[in-house]
Design an enzyme around this catalytic site. Structure first.
Site, short mmCIF file in Angstrom:
data_model
loop_
_atom_site.label_atom_id
_atom_site.label_comp_id
_atom_site.label_asym_id
_atom_site.label_seq_id
_atom_site.Cartn_x
_atom_site.Cartn_y
_atom_site.Cartn_z
N LEU A 1 6.73 2.80 1.01
CA LEU A 1 7.78 1.73 1.84
C LEU A 1 8.74 2.33 2.59
O LEU A 1 9.50 2.89 2.83
CB LEU A 1 8.36 1.69 0.32
CG LEU A 1 7.56 1.30 -1.10
CD1 LEU A 1 8.50 0.56 -2.28
CD2 LEU A 1 6.43 0.21 -0.38
N ARG B 1 2.75 2.21 9.21
CA ARG B 1 1.84 2.84 10.74
C ARG B 1 2.59 4.25 11.65
O ARG B 1 2.37 4.44 12.88
CB ARG B 1 0.45 2.53 11.04
CG ARG B 1 -0.64 1.89 10.24
CD ARG B 1 -1.39 1.38 10.65
NE ARG B 1 -2.70 2.03 9.51
CZ ARG B 1 -2.99 0.33 8.83
NH1 ARG B 1 -2.83 -0.69 9.04
NH2 ARG B 1 -4.30 0.82 8.00
N MET C 1 0.73 -1.14 -0.10
CA MET C 1 0.09 -0.35 0.12
C MET C 1 0.64 1.36 0.03
O MET C 1 0.07 2.56 0.27
CB MET C 1 -0.77 0.01 1.33
CG MET C 1 -1.69 -1.21 1.02
SD MET C 1 -3.50 -1.64 2.41
CE MET C 1 -2.79 -0.06 3.83
N HIS D 1 9.96 -3.55 2.60
CA HIS D 1 9.41 -3.87 1.79
C HIS D 1 10.07 -3.84 0.99
O HIS D 1 10.27 -4.76 -0.37
CB HIS D 1 8.63 -2.13 0.91
CG HIS D 1 7.14 -2.13 2.06
ND1 HIS D 1 6.88 -1.35 2.51
CD2 HIS D 1 6.10 -3.08 2.22
CE1 HIS D 1 5.90 -0.86 3.41
NE2 HIS D 1 4.73 -1.88 2.84
N GLY E 1 5.44 -9.93 3.63
CA GLY E 1 5.70 -9.32 4.72
C GLY E 1 5.24 -10.05 6.50
O GLY E 1 3.85 -10.39 6.88
N VAL F 1 11.39 -7.53 9.68
CA VAL F 1 12.43 -6.27 9.40
C VAL F 1 11.71 -5.00 10.75
O VAL F 1 10.94 -4.71 11.55
CB VAL F 1 12.86 -5.82 8.09
CG1 VAL F 1 13.87 -4.58 8.32
CG2 VAL F 1 13.19 -6.68 7.42
N LYS G 1 5.08 -10.38 8.81
CA LYS G 1 5.08 -9.11 10.28
C LYS G 1 3.07 -9.33 10.13
O LYS G 1 2.75 -8.79 11.21
CB LYS G 1 5.79 -7.33 9.82
CG LYS G 1 5.30 -6.86 11.15
CD LYS G 1 4.26 -5.40 10.88
CE LYS G 1 3.52 -4.88 11.20
NZ LYS G 1 2.04 -4.55 10.70
O1 PAF Z 1 0.28 -5.57 3.97
C1 PAF Z 1 -0.70 -4.41 2.54
O2 PAF Z 1 0.28 -3.86 2.66
C2 PAF Z 1 -1.63 -4.84 2.52
O3 PAF Z 1 -2.53 -5.85 3.30
C3 PAF Z 1 -1.88 -5.97 1.52
C4 PAF Z 1 -1.26 -6.42 0.75
C5 PAF Z 1 -0.97 -5.03 -0.22
C6 PAF Z 1 -2.92 -5.65 0.07
O4 PAF Z 1 -3.87 -4.56 0.05
#
Ligand code: PAF
Length: 283
Positions: free
Chosen positions: A36, A190, A33, A40, A150, A179, A152
């Site tokens: 990054l 977040r 989403m 990621h 991940g 990580v 997490k």
């Molecule tokens: O983990 C995330 O960032 C989201 O839940 C995902 C897997 C990209 C789905 O929107």
């Protein structure tokens, strides 16, 4: 370094993948989403190693947010994300608009029943249906051979693995270790919400999980004892523990006695921010 090409249109994305597949190239997808961070980047780096084509998707998926959740304020930094994507050798960023993912008459949802129950599933009704639905759409649009997530988001990963198995989706799912910051805080987009004083307290989640793991390594098998140890470590530093549970790593079934590989999972509020984390208790 040149920019990463960006595709917004799902049909154009599929056409790009068809061309790569026709050339016999293996495609890796890292769904995100955005906003990054190093977690990621570790997924992207592994994708880079395992495929000829590496696709990053960035889509803040509205249907996985509840009505009182943080969809509007979720951190967004497309330019920064694309710069990081270049640094790890992404071939393409798929960045669709919500309108191209969800037509006005969109009415399908994928529900992964048991694995979605409890934990975040209980606190965030509809969240995992939203995740499963968008991830399935991303798989159908991008058509990757392999996708990376991940650990997490342990329950999310379990939901995605179950969906892929149940629906015979033709790709491999790879889960990679969380990580962490030096104090153990799991990297998360977040974390940007944490005020400085809250950030200092946020390491408590990992401290609690680690205390439980240390006891487990000494042979403790009673989940209640491990949960007490974790709670003792966390309680005075977080504002509220939302859940703290021991579950089987494989299928997330609740465990009172650890008789198979287990994971401890936590969600807790620090300041106004809800953080999640988990730690495998064996290995
Ligand atoms: O983990 C995330 O960032 C989201 O839940 C995902 C897997 C990209 C789905 O929107």
């Amino acid at each position: 370094m040149s920019d990463v090409p960006v595709i917004a249109d799902p049909a154009a994305m599929s056409a790009w993948s068809e061309t790569a597949r026709a050339r016999g190239e293996r495609i890796a997808l890292v769904p995100t989403m955005g906003a990054l961070h190093a977690g990621h980047l570790s997924l992207l780096a592994e994708g880079r190693r395992r495929a000829q084509k590496l696709v990053l998707s960035i889509f803040v998926n509205p249907i996985q947010f509840g009505p009182n959740e943080d969809l509007a304020k979720y951190p967004r930094d497309l330019a920064g994300d694309l710069a990081q994507a270049v640094s790890v050798g992404c071939d393409l960023a798929f960045v669709p608009e919500a309108a191209s993912m969800y037509s006005p008459d969109f009415q399908t949802a994928i529900e992964v029943r048991e694995v979605s129950q409890g934990l975040c599933g209980a606190r965030r009704p509809g969240h995992f249906a939203g995740v499963a639905t968008v991830v399935c759409k991303l798989f159908n649009i991008v058509r990757p051979h392999v996708a990376f997530f991940g650990e997490k988001d342990f329950q999310q990963l379990a939901v995605i693995r179950r969906m892929v198995a149940d629906l015979n989706l033709p790709l491999e799912i790879v889960g990679l270790s969380t990580v962490r910051e030096p104090d153990g805080l799991a990297l998360s987009s977040r974390n940007a919400y944490l005020a400085a004083s809250d950030r200092k307290r946020a390491g408590a989640l990992y401290a609690g999980l680690s205390a439980a793991k240390a006891l487990r390594e000494k042979g403790e098998r009673r989940a209640s004892v491990l949960l007490n140890a974790a709670t003792a470590e966390m309680a005075s530093r977080v504002d509220r523990i939302d859940y703290l549970e021991v579950r089987a790593s494989e299928d997330l079934k609740p465990l009172a006695t650890i008789d198979r590989p287990a994971v401890m999972l936590v969600a807790a509020f620090v300041g106004g921010t809800r953080l999640i984390d988990n730690l495998r208790l064996d290995g």
